[in-house]
Write a protein that holds these residues in place. Structure first.
Motif, PDB file in Angstrom:
ATOM      1  N   VAL A  48       0.822  -1.197   0.000  1.00 32.25           N
ATOM      2  CA  VAL A  48       0.000   0.000   0.000  1.00 32.25           C
ATOM      3  C   VAL A  48       0.863   1.256   0.000  1.00 32.25           C
ATOM      4  CG1 VAL A  48      -1.671   1.320   1.349  1.00 32.25           C
ATOM      5  CG2 VAL A  48      -1.902  -1.153   1.165  1.00 32.25           C
ATOM      6  N   ALA A  49       1.902   1.263   0.832  1.00 34.58           N
ATOM      7  CA  ALA A  49       2.745   2.452   0.964  1.00 34.58           C
ATOM      8  C   ALA A  49       4.117   2.042   1.471  1.00 34.58           C
ATOM      9  CB  ALA A  49       2.121   3.468   1.912  1.00 34.58           C
ATOM     10  N   GLY A  50       5.138   2.789   1.073  1.00 25.60           N
ATOM     11  CA  GLY A  50       6.496   2.550   1.531  1.00 25.60           C
ATOM     12  C   GLY A  50       7.193   3.863   1.813  1.00 25.60           C
ATOM     13  N   ILE A  51       8.218   3.798   2.664  1.00 27.97           N
ATOM     14  CA  ILE A  51       8.951   5.011   3.035  1.00 27.97           C
ATOM     15  C   ILE A  51      10.406   4.643   3.266  1.00 27.97           C
ATOM     16  CG2 ILE A  51       8.412   4.739   5.504  1.00 27.97           C
ATOM     17  CD1 ILE A  51       8.094   7.831   5.597  1.00 27.97           C
ATOM     18  N   ASP A  52      11.306   5.519   2.846  1.00 31.95           N
ATOM     19  CA  ASP A  52      12.722   5.219   3.020  1.00 31.95           C
ATOM     20  C   ASP A  52      13.162   5.518   4.452  1.00 31.95           C
ATOM     21  OD1 ASP A  52      14.321   8.137   1.428  1.00 31.95           O
ATOM     22  OD2 ASP A  52      13.096   7.965   3.238  1.00 31.95           O
ATOM     23  N   TRP A  53      14.435   5.310   4.738  1.00 34.47           N
ATOM     24  CA  TRP A  53      14.908   5.400   6.118  1.00 34.47           C
ATOM     25  C   TRP A  53      14.751   6.784   6.718  1.00 34.47           C
ATOM     26  CZ3 TRP A  53      18.746   8.565   7.954  1.00 34.47           C
ATOM     27  CH2 TRP A  53      19.446   9.291   6.981  1.00 34.47           C
ATOM     28  N   SER A  54      14.830   7.826   5.869  1.00 29.57           N
ATOM     29  CA  SER A  54      14.795   9.194   6.371  1.00 29.57           C
ATOM     30  C   SER A  54      13.390   9.788   6.404  1.00 29.57           C
ATOM     31  CB  SER A  54      15.675  10.077   5.492  1.00 29.57           C
ATOM     32  OG  SER A  54      15.083  10.243   4.213  1.00 29.57           O
ATOM     33  N   TYR A  59       6.291   6.010  -1.326  1.00 30.40           N
ATOM     34  CA  TYR A  59       5.615   5.342  -2.439  1.00 30.40           C
ATOM     35  C   TYR A  59       4.183   5.041  -2.006  1.00 30.40           C
ATOM     36  CZ  TYR A  59       3.782   1.378  -5.000  1.00 30.40           C
ATOM     37  OH  TYR A  59       2.959   0.544  -5.696  1.00 30.40           O
ATOM     38  N   TYR A  60       3.241   5.156  -2.953  1.00 34.25           N
ATOM     39  CA  TYR A  60       1.853   4.811  -2.690  1.00 34.25           C
ATOM     40  C   TYR A  60       1.284   4.027  -3.850  1.00 34.25           C
ATOM     41  CZ  TYR A  60       2.178   8.337   0.961  1.00 34.25           C
ATOM     42  OH  TYR A  60       2.556   9.049   2.060  1.00 34.25           O
ATOM     43  N   ALA A  61       0.483   3.036  -3.530  1.00 41.93           N
ATOM     44  CA  ALA A  61      -0.267   2.356  -4.561  1.00 41.93           C
ATOM     45  C   ALA A  61      -1.293   3.326  -5.141  1.00 41.93           C
ATOM     46  CB  ALA A  61      -0.972   1.136  -3.966  1.00 41.93           C
ATOM     47  N   ASP A  62      -1.604   3.147  -6.402  1.00 43.23           N
ATOM     48  CA  ASP A  62      -2.555   4.056  -7.053  1.00 43.23           C
ATOM     49  C   ASP A  62      -3.898   4.098  -6.326  1.00 43.23           C
ATOM     50  OD1 ASP A  62      -1.503   3.307 -10.473  1.00 43.23           O
ATOM     51  OD2 ASP A  62      -0.714   4.711  -8.989  1.00 43.23           O
ATOM     52  N   SER A  63      -4.280   2.984  -5.741  1.00 44.06           N
ATOM     53  CA  SER A  63      -5.591   2.895  -5.099  1.00 44.06           C
ATOM     54  C   SER A  63      -5.708   3.759  -3.844  1.00 44.06           C
ATOM     55  CB  SER A  63      -5.898   1.440  -4.745  1.00 44.06           C
ATOM     56  OG  SER A  63      -4.888   0.908  -3.912  1.00 44.06           O
ATOM     57  N   VAL A  64      -4.580   4.204  -3.294  1.00 45.93           N
ATOM     58  CA  VAL A  64      -4.638   4.978  -2.046  1.00 45.93           C
ATOM     59  C   VAL A  64      -4.014   6.360  -2.183  1.00 45.93           C
ATOM     60  CG1 VAL A  64      -4.555   2.824  -0.728  1.00 45.93           C
ATOM     61  CG2 VAL A  64      -2.451   4.151  -1.064  1.00 45.93           C
ATOM     62  N   GLY A  66      -3.359  10.106  -2.475  1.00 43.91           N
ATOM     63  CA  GLY A  66      -4.200  11.240  -2.127  1.00 43.91           C
ATOM     64  C   GLY A  66      -5.083  10.998  -0.917  1.00 43.91           C
ATOM     65  N   ARG A  67      -5.145   9.748  -0.440  1.00 44.57           N
ATOM     66  CA  ARG A  67      -5.984   9.434   0.724  1.00 44.57           C
ATOM     67  C   ARG A  67      -5.164   8.938   1.915  1.00 44.57           C
ATOM     68  NH1 ARG A  67      -9.506   5.429   0.549  1.00 44.57           N
ATOM     69  NH2 ARG A  67      -8.355   4.175  -0.980  1.00 44.57           N
ATOM     70  N   PHE A  68      -4.083   8.234   1.646  1.00 44.31           N
ATOM     71  CA  PHE A  68      -3.242   7.659   2.702  1.00 44.31           C
ATOM     72  C   PHE A  68      -1.919   8.409   2.756  1.00 44.31           C
ATOM     73  CE2 PHE A  68      -4.997   3.010   2.772  1.00 44.31           C
ATOM     74  CZ  PHE A  68      -6.288   3.520   2.907  1.00 44.31           C
ATOM     75  N   THR A  69      -1.362   8.506   3.955  1.00 43.18           N
ATOM     76  CA  THR A  69      -0.054   9.121   4.145  1.00 43.18           C
ATOM     77  C   THR A  69       0.782   8.260   5.074  1.00 43.18           C
ATOM     78  OG1 THR A  69      -0.988  11.340   3.893  1.00 43.18           O
ATOM     79  CG2 THR A  69       1.193  11.170   4.889  1.00 43.18           C
ATOM     80  N   GLN A  82      -1.614   7.109   8.002  1.00 38.59           N
ATOM     81  CA  GLN A  82      -2.815   7.915   8.170  1.00 38.59           C
ATOM     82  C   GLN A  82      -3.727   7.637   6.985  1.00 38.59           C
ATOM     83  OE1 GLN A  82      -3.789  10.174  10.726  1.00 38.59           O
ATOM     84  NE2 GLN A  82      -5.719  10.015   9.620  1.00 38.59           N
ATOM     85  N   MET A  83      -4.930   7.163   7.269  1.00 37.68           N
ATOM     86  CA  MET A  83      -5.876   6.789   6.223  1.00 37.68           C
ATOM     87  C   MET A  83      -7.096   7.698   6.321  1.00 37.68           C
ATOM     88  SD  MET A  83      -5.618   2.634   6.500  1.00 37.68           S
ATOM     89  CE  MET A  83      -6.396   2.596   8.104  1.00 37.68           C
ATOM     90  N   SER A  84      -7.412   8.352   5.225  1.00 39.46           N
ATOM     91  CA  SER A  84      -8.546   9.255   5.174  1.00 39.46           C
ATOM     92  C   SER A  84      -9.446   8.879   4.007  1.00 39.46           C
ATOM     93  CB  SER A  84      -8.053  10.698   5.027  1.00 39.46           C
ATOM     94  OG  SER A  84      -7.192  11.065   6.078  1.00 39.46           O
ATOM     95  N   SER A  85     -10.650   9.432   4.027  1.00 37.74           N
ATOM     96  CA  SER A  85     -11.626   9.163   2.961  1.00 37.74           C
ATOM     97  C   SER A  85     -11.726   7.668   2.691  1.00 37.74           C
ATOM     98  CB  SER A  85     -11.235   9.910   1.683  1.00 37.74           C
ATOM     99  OG  SER A  85     -11.168  11.302   1.908  1.00 37.74           O
ATOM    100  N   LEU A  86     -11.866   6.909   3.748  1.00 36.51           N
ATOM    101  CA  LEU A  86     -11.848   5.452   3.623  1.00 36.51           C
ATOM    102  C   LEU A  86     -13.037   4.945   2.826  1.00 36.51           C
ATOM    103  CD1 LEU A  86     -10.543   4.637   7.160  1.00 36.51           C
ATOM    104  CD2 LEU A  86      -9.509   3.821   5.042  1.00 36.51           C
TER     105      LEU A  86
END
Length: 124
Positions: A48-54, A59-64, A66-69, A82-86
């Motif tokens: 769904v989402a990935g983040i580097d060490w810093s 990265y976000y899947a297209d399906s999320v 603008g809605r997930f952070t 953080q999941m919004s507009s679920l």
């Protein structure tokens, strides 16, 4: 051995928000990327989402998008989602994952360890 413990799942109405947390232990948290996967009944686990060490690369899947952070607090050894507009289709078990290195976080194969998961159910 790295340990990942998720929390924050639950039942929420469509259009609502939830914040998932994952606390990491057993490994130098700053040294590797993190991610969130989900798996709905009868479906494959998806990144769904990935983040580097810093925290500077995400990265976000297209399906999320603008809605997930996704974010991380290296001082607290914690990664968040953080999941919004679920939506109803966001219903799944959500898994926190640790990457094999600091900068690879865009592909499912970049991740080597997973938590036990936390259920997110979106109702109409």
């Amino acid at each position: 051995q790295v340990q990942l413990v998720e929390s924050g799942g639950g039942l929420v109405q469509a259009g609502g928000s939830l914040r998932l947390s994952c606390v990491v232990s057993g490994r130098t948290f700053r040294g590797f990327s993190m991610g969130w996967f989900r798996q709905a009944p009868g479906k494959e686990r998806e990144l769904v989402a990935g983040i580097d060490w810093s925290g500077g690369g995400t990265y976000y899947a297209d399906s999320v998008k603008g809605r997930f952070t996704i974010s991380r607090d290296n001082a607290k050894l914690t990664v968040y989602l953080q999941m919004s507009s679920l939506k109803l289709e966001d219903t799944a078990v959500y898994f926190c994952a640790a990457g094999g290195g600091p900068t690879y976080y865009r592909r499912p194969d970049d991740f080597t360890s997973w938590g036990q998961g936390t259920q997110v159910t979106v109702s109409s």
